[in-house]
Design a protein around this motif. Structure first.
Motif, mmCIF file in Angstrom:
data_model
loop_
_atom_site.group_PDB
_atom_site.id
_atom_site.type_symbol
_atom_site.label_atom_id
_atom_site.label_comp_id
_atom_site.label_asym_id
_atom_site.label_seq_id
_atom_site.Cartn_x
_atom_site.Cartn_y
_atom_site.Cartn_z
ATOM 1 N N ARG A 302 0.826 -1.211 0.000
ATOM 2 C CA ARG A 302 0.000 0.000 0.000
ATOM 3 C C ARG A 302 0.859 1.260 0.000
ATOM 4 N N SER A 303 1.989 1.210 0.678
ATOM 5 C CA SER A 303 2.849 2.392 0.784
ATOM 6 C C SER A 303 3.875 2.489 -0.330
ATOM 7 N N GLU A 304 3.887 1.536 -1.266
ATOM 8 C CA GLU A 304 4.831 1.531 -2.371
ATOM 9 C C GLU A 304 4.177 2.091 -3.636
ATOM 10 N N LEU A 305 4.925 2.917 -4.332
ATOM 11 C CA LEU A 305 4.526 3.370 -5.657
ATOM 12 C C LEU A 305 5.148 2.424 -6.674
ATOM 13 N N SER A 409 -2.477 10.743 -8.305
ATOM 14 C CA SER A 409 -3.090 11.871 -9.017
ATOM 15 C C SER A 409 -2.077 12.464 -9.984
ATOM 16 N N PHE A 410 -2.590 13.013 -11.082
ATOM 17 C CA PHE A 410 -1.737 13.651 -12.073
ATOM 18 C C PHE A 410 -1.891 15.156 -11.957
ATOM 19 N N GLU A 457 4.009 15.169 -13.994
ATOM 20 C CA GLU A 457 4.072 15.212 -12.527
ATOM 21 C C GLU A 457 2.968 14.353 -11.943
ATOM 22 N N PHE A 458 3.363 13.494 -11.022
ATOM 23 C CA PHE A 458 2.407 12.649 -10.311
ATOM 24 C C PHE A 458 2.540 12.911 -8.812
ATOM 25 N N VAL A 459 1.453 12.683 -8.088
ATOM 26 C CA VAL A 459 1.480 12.802 -6.637
ATOM 27 C C VAL A 459 0.996 11.498 -6.033
ATOM 28 N N PHE A 460 1.825 10.949 -5.161
ATOM 29 C CA PHE A 460 1.499 9.699 -4.468
ATOM 30 C C PHE A 460 1.689 9.912 -2.969
ATOM 31 N N ARG A 461 0.608 9.779 -2.215
ATOM 32 C CA ARG A 461 0.635 9.947 -0.752
ATOM 33 C C ARG A 461 1.299 11.274 -0.369
ATOM 34 N N GLY A 462 0.976 12.326 -1.123
ATOM 35 C CA GLY A 462 1.455 13.664 -0.828
ATOM 36 C C GLY A 462 2.826 13.996 -1.358
ATOM 37 N N ARG A 463 3.489 13.046 -2.010
ATOM 38 C CA ARG A 463 4.847 13.273 -2.513
ATOM 39 C C ARG A 463 4.828 13.350 -4.045
#
Length: 609
Positions: A302-305, A409-410, A457-463
């Motif tokens: 779950r915490s891995e992109l 999110s993109f 640009e992508f955003v995953f768990r705020g990063r």
């Protein structure tokens, strides 16, 4: 040699036509000379009789080729000389299907000796010594075929090729053959002769042209799946040899890497444009399956992109591979969060009518993924200008991002098009793209007639993670490993080096704006992890090819001429390499298999931003 009857049994005269563009005549035709096959072949790669007429060259017919553009038959002298450098076999080029000869016939051939260069002289390939415009007389029938020379781990040298002669632009053509020292010299010394391999492992799957590759050296750079890994420019894997057949195409086996051609595979040793030295089998071993299966990578935590790159090989709406690609993405790749796709074609594929949009292509793939049980991906891409990015004419291939909006999110920043470059700015201490999605340096000469990098640009768990999708220029036009020039010239590298520099510099600009930015540059790099192309991208520690986190035997995504090699790569910025827990997987689902849906294996990177 079998005894000759007092009267000749039959005679056949054939007029053959040679292509001036691919036949090298080294001397002006002279008077006909009566010589033996080994005299014609000589102890170098070029016949001392090239361009001359010869008469009454005797030998036993060992194989007949009735298909393709090079029809004719091979003869071999059953009474060899004492020189291992001089071949006892030669090809007799008849142009049309040979008539009146059969394997086992003893024949007398008169004609003109020529050096034929498959692919033309500009290819850099070696030449094939042959007798053209032949007059053929059958002397006797039913003779035993000369015993084959055995190719195995003992007989094939460890060194691949001699260094070319600097005075001849690096050509090895005029160098005396040293068959006990160099593999290419051994193969040349057997050109046209009957050869045999036994219980040979398949290292290159059967292709659409009914060819496969085996190795006669079972331990040479072997990986756990049965392939032979190409790990450096100095390790050419000398035991590889291509196999074709003189039989019906329908009888050729559908082989996968790791299978074995059990028993003997025997036939004349030829040289062709697409594989160099090739055993053209009159006797083909029996295929014994090796049990190689398609791989499945683990699902990301779950915490891995999870980010993947996958070359889907000229995908357009008319293809029938959408369901198979969807199964691969969902089940073999475990539905990555982001997928960089290469070779997405426009909505009507190779039809050249100015269409550049690919929404139908991407929409059909997304629907198929959902039908296969995967997420409902969203997509982003930038349409290329018509006929400006290379690839199949009319296809307008490009890179595209798929992403799972439930996980990622993109960040959309509009304005990107085929010719407008995205840039890097600093916003509240963080690096940001001016256009997202946007193309990197589309007006650079580095990307002329080639695919432009796609950045987003992508955003995953705020990063924020910046992803740069690439498809560098191909290796088309490079000289082959069996070229007459040693080492071969890799002219296509010039453009890839320029492309690598552009991606490096763009990444460096991101890291200048934000030292700890998470950047992933990935795609079909069309070059190896040990290549200068990769080193340029990595320069100064800006990026690092994560395929190098795997053991050397696992670093491959593509199989070419029996060499398993890494062309698809995922490169990561220092913050990912040093501060994130990451894992890398080259997921072998295509390159090793005869029923592949793409010629590339996808790559998957998982990390915790």
């Amino acid at each position: 040699m079998p005894s000759k009857p007092s009267a000749r049994l039959a005679a056949l005269t054939v007029a053959a036509v040679c292509s001036a563009a691919s036949t090298v005549v080294l001397t002006t035709p002279a008077h006909a000379e009566s010589v033996r096959v080994h005299d014609i072949q000589g102890d170098t790669r070029l016949s001392p009789f090239a361009g001359k007429q010869v008469t009454d060259v005797t030998g036993i017919v060992t194989g007949i080729r009735t298909y393709g553009s090079s029809r004719g038959f091979w003869i071999q002298d059953p009474a060899p000389d004492a020189d291992p450098a001089t071949s006892e076999g030669v090809f007799v080029f008849t142009s049309s299907t040979p008539q009146g000869v059969a394997v086992g016939d003893e024949v007398s051939v008169s004609g003109t000796v020529s050096e034929y260069v498959p692919g033309g002289t500009s290819s850099g390939n070696q030449s094939v010594t042959q007798i053209t415009r032949p007059t053929v007389t059958v002397v006797s029938r039913g003779n035993p075929v000369p015993a084959p020379a055995v190719l195995d781990a003992r007989t094939v040298p460890a060194a691949y090729a001699p260094q070319g002669d600097p005075a001849a632009n690096g050509s090895v053509n005029a160098l005396p053959l040293r068959p006990s020292t160099y593999a290419l010299d051994l193969y040349e010394s057997l050109e046209g002769m009957n050869v045999r391999v036994a219980d040979a492992r398949v290292v290159g799957a059967t292709d659409p042209y009914t060819e496969l590759w085996v190795t006669v050296k079972p331990h040479e750079n072997r990986n756990r799946r049965g392939g032979t890994v190409y790990g450096s420019y100095d390790a050419q894997n000398t035991g590889r040899i291509q196999i074709q057949s003189l039989g019906k195409a329908a009888d050729f086996p559908d082989a996968t890497v790791g299978d074995v051609l059990a028993g003997a595979t025997t036939g004349p040793l030829d040289y062709n444009q697409y594989g160099g030295y090739t055993l053209v089998a009159s006797e083909l071993g029996t295929l014994r399956p090796g049990g190689t299966e398609r791989e499945t990578t683990r699902a990301q935590h779950r915490s891995e992109l999870a980010i993947a790159t996958y070359n889907v090989e000229n995908l357009d709406p008319s293809d029938d591979t959408f369901a198979a690609h969807a199964e691969a993405i969902v089940h073999s790749l475990s539905s990555p969060d982001i997928v960089s796709l290469e070779e997405i074609q426009d909505n009507n594929g190779a039809t050249d009518d100015g269409t550049v949009a690919a929404d139908m292509t991407l929409g059909k793939l997304i629907d198929a993924i959902e039908a296969a049980g995967g997420p409902r991906y969203d997509w982003r891409a930038v349409d290329p200008a018509d006929k400006r990015d290379g690839g199949e004419p009319g296809g307008n291939i490009r890179q595209a991002f798929l992403f799972n909006p439930a996980r990622v999110s993109f960040t959309d920043r509009p304005g990107g098009d085929a010719t407008t470059a995205t840039d890097v700015v600093k916003v509240r201490g963080k690096a940001a793209l001016t256009l997202s999605p946007g193309r990197v340096a589309p007006d650079s000469a580095a990307f002329e007639d080639s695919r432009k990098p796609l950045a987003g640009e992508f955003v995953f768990r705020g990063r924020t993670v910046i992803v740069i999708a690439n498809h560098f220029s191909s290796k088309g036009g490079d000289q082959g490993l069996t070229a007459q020039y040693q080492p071969p010239v890799r002219g296509s590298e010039t453009q890839r080096h320029l492309q690598a520099q552009e991606v490096h510099d763009f990444t460096a600009k991101i890291l200048k704006a934000q030292k700890n930015a998470a950047v992933v540059a990935l795609g079909d790099i069309n070059d190896f992890e040990f290549s200068r192309t990769t080193r340029i991208m990595e320069g100064g520690g800006v990026l690092w090819s994560a395929v190098k986190s795997l053991s050397a035997s696992e670093r491959y995504s593509y199989v070419y001429q029996g060499n398993s090699q890494a062309l698809d790569q995922i490169l990561i910025s220092p913050s990912i390499r040093r501060h994130c827990s990451f894992s890398y997987d080259s997921v072998h689902i295509n390159a090793e298999f005869h029923d592949q849906i793409s010629d590339h294996d996808p790559q998957v990177l998982r990390f915790r931003p």
